[in-house]
Design a protein around this motif. Structure first.
Motif, PDB file in Angstrom:
ATOM      1  N   THR A 114       8.486 -12.233  -0.035  1.00 14.15           N
ATOM      2  CA  THR A 114       7.811 -13.043  -0.780  1.00 14.15           C
ATOM      3  C   THR A 114       7.301 -12.286  -1.942  1.00 14.15           C
ATOM      4  OG1 THR A 114       6.769 -13.707   1.512  1.00 14.15           O
ATOM      5  CG2 THR A 114       5.921 -14.791  -0.539  1.00 14.15           C
ATOM      6  N   VAL A 115       8.192 -11.731  -2.748  1.00 11.99           N
ATOM      7  CA  VAL A 115       7.991 -10.816  -3.967  1.00 11.99           C
ATOM      8  C   VAL A 115       7.324 -11.798  -5.019  1.00 11.99           C
ATOM      9  CG1 VAL A 115      10.143 -11.067  -4.988  1.00 11.99           C
ATOM     10  CG2 VAL A 115       8.694  -8.992  -5.322  1.00 11.99           C
ATOM     11  N   GLY A 116       7.500 -13.201  -5.021  1.00 11.43           N
ATOM     12  CA  GLY A 116       6.889 -13.685  -6.081  1.00 11.43           C
ATOM     13  C   GLY A 116       5.508 -13.864  -5.965  1.00 11.43           C
ATOM     14  N   GLN A 117       4.830 -13.378  -4.733  1.00  9.70           N
ATOM     15  CA  GLN A 117       3.377 -13.636  -4.595  1.00  9.70           C
ATOM     16  C   GLN A 117       2.639 -12.214  -4.736  1.00  9.70           C
ATOM     17  OE1 GLN A 117       3.916 -17.302  -1.826  1.00  9.70           O
ATOM     18  NE2 GLN A 117       2.103 -16.031  -1.181  1.00  9.70           N
ATOM     19  N   TYR A 118       3.430 -11.017  -4.554  1.00  5.75           N
ATOM     20  CA  TYR A 118       2.638  -9.637  -4.172  1.00  5.75           C
ATOM     21  C   TYR A 118       1.677  -9.284  -5.333  1.00  5.75           C
ATOM     22  CZ  TYR A 118       6.790  -8.991  -0.796  1.00  5.75           C
ATOM     23  OH  TYR A 118       7.279  -9.103   0.367  1.00  5.75           O
ATOM     24  N   ASN A 119       2.087  -9.858  -6.777  1.00  5.95           N
ATOM     25  CA  ASN A 119       1.143  -9.292  -7.722  1.00  5.95           C
ATOM     26  C   ASN A 119       0.470 -10.616  -8.227  1.00  5.95           C
ATOM     27  OD1 ASN A 119       1.942  -6.589  -8.649  1.00  5.95           O
ATOM     28  ND2 ASN A 119       4.134  -7.634  -8.606  1.00  5.95           N
ATOM     29  N   THR A 120       0.584 -11.859  -7.717  1.00  6.58           N
ATOM     30  CA  THR A 120      -0.314 -12.987  -7.915  1.00  6.58           C
ATOM     31  C   THR A 120      -0.524 -13.813  -6.602  1.00  6.58           C
ATOM     32  OG1 THR A 120       2.047 -13.840  -8.439  1.00  6.58           O
ATOM     33  CG2 THR A 120       0.947 -13.335 -10.270  1.00  6.58           C
ATOM     34  N   PRO A 121      -1.510 -13.159  -5.994  1.00  4.85           N
ATOM     35  CA  PRO A 121      -1.614 -13.666  -4.610  1.00  4.85           C
ATOM     36  C   PRO A 121      -2.472 -15.084  -4.767  1.00  4.85           C
ATOM     37  CG  PRO A 121      -3.156 -11.727  -5.120  1.00  4.85           C
ATOM     38  CD  PRO A 121      -2.220 -11.858  -6.319  1.00  4.85           C
ATOM     39  N   ASP A 122      -2.863 -15.437  -5.834  1.00  4.88           N
ATOM     40  CA  ASP A 122      -3.202 -16.916  -5.889  1.00  4.88           C
ATOM     41  C   ASP A 122      -2.129 -17.695  -6.269  1.00  4.88           C
ATOM     42  OD1 ASP A 122      -5.869 -15.782  -5.991  1.00  4.88           O
ATOM     43  OD2 ASP A 122      -6.200 -15.573  -8.050  1.00  4.88           O
ATOM     44  N   THR A 123      -0.782 -17.429  -6.360  1.00 11.54           N
ATOM     45  CA  THR A 123       0.348 -18.472  -6.345  1.00 11.54           C
ATOM     46  C   THR A 123       0.046 -19.665  -5.010  1.00 11.54           C
ATOM     47  OG1 THR A 123       1.555 -16.618  -7.200  1.00 11.54           O
ATOM     48  CG2 THR A 123       2.644 -18.557  -6.520  1.00 11.54           C
ATOM     49  N   PRO A 124       0.184 -20.620  -5.497  1.00 11.15           N
ATOM     50  CA  PRO A 124       0.215 -21.859  -4.295  1.00 11.15           C
ATOM     51  C   PRO A 124       1.136 -21.525  -3.248  1.00 11.15           C
ATOM     52  CG  PRO A 124       0.380 -22.719  -6.291  1.00 11.15           C
ATOM     53  CD  PRO A 124       0.418 -21.395  -6.722  1.00 11.15           C
ATOM     54  N   PRO A 125       1.096 -21.746  -1.994  1.00 12.28           N
ATOM     55  CA  PRO A 125       2.005 -21.643  -1.220  1.00 12.28           C
ATOM     56  C   PRO A 125       2.949 -22.544  -1.469  1.00 12.28           C
ATOM     57  CG  PRO A 125      -0.075 -22.460   0.026  1.00 12.28           C
ATOM     58  CD  PRO A 125      -0.256 -22.322  -1.548  1.00 12.28           C
ATOM     59  N   ALA A 126       4.217 -22.489  -0.857  1.00 14.32           N
ATOM     60  CA  ALA A 126       5.452 -23.331  -0.871  1.00 14.32           C
ATOM     61  C   ALA A 126       5.146 -24.819  -0.590  1.00 14.32           C
ATOM     62  CB  ALA A 126       6.630 -22.786  -0.075  1.00 14.32           C
ATOM     63  N   LEU A 129      15.867  14.546  -3.204  1.00 12.01           N
ATOM     64  CA  LEU A 129      16.920  14.249  -4.316  1.00 12.01           C
ATOM     65  C   LEU A 129      16.838  12.801  -4.663  1.00 12.01           C
ATOM     66  CD1 LEU A 129      19.872  15.938  -2.359  1.00 12.01           C
ATOM     67  CD2 LEU A 129      18.272  16.897  -4.119  1.00 12.01           C
ATOM     68  N   TYR A 130      16.629  11.754  -3.850  1.00  8.34           N
ATOM     69  CA  TYR A 130      16.519  10.384  -4.074  1.00  8.34           C
ATOM     70  C   TYR A 130      15.492   9.557  -3.711  1.00  8.34           C
ATOM     71  CZ  TYR A 130      21.381   9.852  -6.127  1.00  8.34           C
ATOM     72  OH  TYR A 130      22.675   9.826  -6.696  1.00  8.34           O
ATOM     73  N   TRP A 131      14.676   8.666  -4.375  1.00  6.46           N
ATOM     74  CA  TRP A 131      13.633   8.102  -3.930  1.00  6.46           C
ATOM     75  C   TRP A 131      13.703   6.488  -4.023  1.00  6.46           C
ATOM     76  CZ3 TRP A 131      13.457  12.228  -6.986  1.00  6.46           C
ATOM     77  CH2 TRP A 131      12.788  13.415  -6.264  1.00  6.46           C
ATOM     78  N   SER A 132      13.279   5.632  -2.938  1.00  6.66           N
ATOM     79  CA  SER A 132      13.253   4.347  -3.173  1.00  6.66           C
ATOM     80  C   SER A 132      11.915   3.860  -3.444  1.00  6.66           C
ATOM     81  CB  SER A 132      13.878   3.860  -1.654  1.00  6.66           C
ATOM     82  OG  SER A 132      13.794   2.443  -1.765  1.00  6.66           O
ATOM     83  N   VAL A 133      11.755   3.060  -4.385  1.00  6.38           N
ATOM     84  CA  VAL A 133      10.740   2.471  -4.645  1.00  6.38           C
ATOM     85  C   VAL A 133      11.103   0.946  -4.391  1.00  6.38           C
ATOM     86  CG1 VAL A 133       9.531   4.083  -6.371  1.00  6.38           C
ATOM     87  CG2 VAL A 133      11.420   2.033  -7.071  1.00  6.38           C
ATOM     88  N   ASP A 134      10.023   0.291  -3.723  1.00  5.07           N
ATOM     89  CA  ASP A 134      10.251  -0.901  -3.027  1.00  5.07           C
ATOM     90  C   ASP A 134       9.044  -1.859  -3.068  1.00  5.07           C
ATOM     91  OD1 ASP A 134      12.603  -0.659  -0.797  1.00  5.07           O
ATOM     92  OD2 ASP A 134      11.681   1.110  -1.043  1.00  5.07           O
ATOM     93  N   PRO A 135       9.533  -3.250  -2.889  1.00  7.23           N
ATOM     94  CA  PRO A 135       8.471  -4.332  -3.143  1.00  7.23           C
ATOM     95  C   PRO A 135       7.283  -4.062  -2.316  1.00  7.23           C
ATOM     96  CG  PRO A 135      10.445  -5.589  -3.486  1.00  7.23           C
ATOM     97  CD  PRO A 135      10.801  -3.819  -3.339  1.00  7.23           C
ATOM     98  N   TYR A 136       7.666  -3.730  -0.885  1.00  2.67           N
ATOM     99  CA  TYR A 136       6.659  -3.603   0.021  1.00  2.67           C
ATOM    100  C   TYR A 136       5.529  -2.621  -0.174  1.00  2.67           C
ATOM    101  CZ  TYR A 136       8.168   0.697   2.327  1.00  2.67           C
ATOM    102  OH  TYR A 136       8.705   2.021   2.635  1.00  2.67           O
ATOM    103  N   HIS A 137       6.038  -1.438  -1.080  1.00  2.94           N
ATOM    104  CA  HIS A 137       4.969  -0.703  -1.586  1.00  2.94           C
ATOM    105  C   HIS A 137       3.593  -1.380  -2.440  1.00  2.94           C
ATOM    106  CE1 HIS A 137       8.111   2.633  -1.664  1.00  2.94           C
ATOM    107  NE2 HIS A 137       7.356   2.559  -0.537  1.00  2.94           N
ATOM    108  N   ARG A 138       4.082  -2.337  -3.029  1.00  2.00           N
ATOM    109  CA  ARG A 138       2.876  -3.175  -3.889  1.00  2.00           C
ATOM    110  C   ARG A 138       2.009  -3.762  -2.643  1.00  2.00           C
ATOM    111  NH1 ARG A 138      -0.544  -4.907  -4.868  1.00  2.00           N
ATOM    112  NH2 ARG A 138      -1.587  -6.095  -6.413  1.00  2.00           N
ATOM    113  N   GLU A 139       2.614  -4.435  -1.805  1.00  2.00           N
ATOM    114  CA  GLU A 139       1.708  -4.620  -0.560  1.00  2.00           C
ATOM    115  C   GLU A 139       0.730  -3.539   0.070  1.00  2.00           C
ATOM    116  OE1 GLU A 139       5.185  -6.800   1.742  1.00  2.00           O
ATOM    117  OE2 GLU A 139       3.679  -8.305   1.756  1.00  2.00           O
ATOM    118  N   MET A 140       1.402  -2.400   0.155  1.00  2.00           N
ATOM    119  CA  MET A 140       0.508  -1.095   0.790  1.00  2.00           C
ATOM    120  C   MET A 140      -0.446  -0.943  -0.154  1.00  2.00           C
ATOM    121  SD  MET A 140       3.522   0.767   2.919  1.00  2.00           S
ATOM    122  CE  MET A 140       2.353   1.503   4.187  1.00  2.00           C
ATOM    123  N   MET A 141      -0.262  -1.128  -1.458  1.00  2.00           N
ATOM    124  CA  MET A 141      -1.232  -0.800  -2.506  1.00  2.00           C
ATOM    125  C   MET A 141      -2.532  -1.324  -2.258  1.00  2.00           C
ATOM    126  SD  MET A 141       0.639  -0.227  -6.014  1.00  2.00           S
ATOM    127  CE  MET A 141      -0.825   0.545  -6.794  1.00  2.00           C
TER     128      MET A 141
END
Ligand SMILES: NC(=O)c1ccc[n+]([C@@H]2O[C@H](COP(=O)([O-])OP(=O)(O)OC[C@H]3O[C@@H](n4cnc5c(N)ncnc54)[C@H](OP(=O)(O)O)[C@@H]3O)[C@@H](O)[C@H]2O)c1
Length: 334
Positions: free
Chosen positions: A243-255, A43-55
């Motif tokens: 760390t959602v700021g990095q899931y799609n841009t893994p080249d983002t420099p670390p903090a 009936l309901y599904w959750s879509v989550d930032p961690y799914h992007r990591e799993m991809m």
């Protein structure tokens, strides 16, 4: 009952942001439950930032995906453990139907006046993450000032609302649009908020919290983390949630931050995974449900209707199109 089931599958590994082409909808007959199992209509599904990591590897290609879901048992071969009509939580999301065993589901307590969707938002993993972050990791004390990144998202709105009820001092949030900033101060109870696109985060935070902060709940990482460490007072805590700021841009420099700050201000930085804190679930219900019923707590949700829009909802969330927890609902009126 429909005779066709739909299952979303990942078809390729993305570089950067995924697109609809990385997924397909596979059709199959609705499965039959075997002895000891039951058929659930989701009936309901959750879509989550961690799914992007799993991809990037954990999701097998051309196979069903995992994800949190709420569904109703519509046929059972174990009427005691899996009674027909029961609403259950399970992890076979991204599909219209699932065959489950008793150990794979959690039967949900029902509270009159609390919408079902809350079990995937404020009362589900999202709310539990916020509650554990504040009570177990930050160990928030009354009057302490808090900064939250991705404050207008699921975890961020829950963190703000819970922190207010737990007696926090000033609440400062960052988010990606002016509309979200207004939502944070107008609806959620944040005292100050800023759009992180409007300048260096350290400058925006210094303006919003000129005397500093005691706790930083970090959903983003990167520049947010560096800025917050600079703004923390003595014995401040950083709660590393994601760390959602990095899931799609893994080249983002670390903090980048002054490591000496950790010593000289006696800071503590601690990360956690909500799955290691399932024992806090009952405490979350005891805390949040009375507040939901009294109106002191509200649900922040972006609901997308129609299973066929689940990929769209996931991609929308990755680009910041949600306010509060994003959920996909089979149809309106549930
Ligand atoms: N530790 C755990 O067990 C646990 C459990 C649940 C969630 N998490 C983590 O908690 C965080 C929030 O999860 P959620 O489910 O509540 O998602 P969410 O915040 O509802 O959705 C993601 C949000 O991230 C923001 N975002 C995307 N790209 C960004 C960027 N480059 N910089 C800053 N913000 C960006 C977007 O909002 P804007 O418009 O503000 O950019 C978007 O709405 C994620 O990092 C997630 O992985 C961890």
């Amino acid at each position: 009952m429909t005779s066709t089931a739909l299952t979303v599958q990942q078809t390729g590994r993305p570089t950067g942001f995924p697109t609809p082409d990385h997924f397909r909808f596979a059709e199959s007959p609705v499965p039959e439950p075997a002895p000891g199992t039951a058929l659930v209509e989701n009936l309901y599904w959750s879509v989550d930032p961690y799914h992007r990591e799993m991809m990037d590897g954990d999701f097998a290609l051309n196979a069903p995906l995992e994800g949190r879901s709420l569904g109703r048992i519509i046929a059972t071969r174990d009427p005691v453990a899996l009674p027909e009509g029961e609403i259950v939580f399970h992890r076979q999301g991204w599909r219209t139907h699932a065959v489950v065993r008793p150990q794979e589901v959690r039967r949900l307590p029902r509270y009159d006046g609390v919408p079902l969707s809350a079990h995937l938002s404020l009362l589900g993993g999202t709310g539990l993450t916020a509650y554990v972050g504040l009570t177990r990791i930050a160990r928030l004390r009354e009057g302490e000032d808090l900064f939250v990144s991705a404050a207008a998202g699921g975890v961020g709105t829950a963190t703000g609302r819970f922190a207010r009820l737990l007696g926090a001092g000033r609440l400062i949030g960052s988010a990606g649009t002016a509309e979200k900033v207004r939502y944070l101060t107008g609806q959620v109870g944040y005292d100050a908020a800023f759009d992180y696109h409007e300048g260096p985060v350290a400058d925006l935070l210094a303006k919003a919290a000129p005397t500093g902060i005691d706790v930083f709940v970090d959903n983003v990482g990167g520049a947010h983390l560096g800025a917050a460490i600079g703004a923390l007072r003595e014995r401040g805590r950083v709660v590393r949630v994601g760390t959602v700021g990095q899931y799609n841009t893994p080249d983002t420099p670390p903090a980048v931050f002054d490591h000496a700050d950790l010593v000289e201000k006696s800071l503590r930085m601690e990360g956690f995974l909500v799955r290691d804190h399932q024992d806090v679930q009952e405490e979350l219900y005891a805390f949040a449900v009375p507040h939901l019923l009294s109106g002191a707590l509200a649900l922040d949700e972006t609901v997308v209707d129609g299973f066929e829009r689940i990929v769209e909802a996931f991609l929308l969330m990755l680009r910041g199109g949600n306010t509060g927890k994003i959920l996909v609902r089979r149809s309106p009126g549930l």
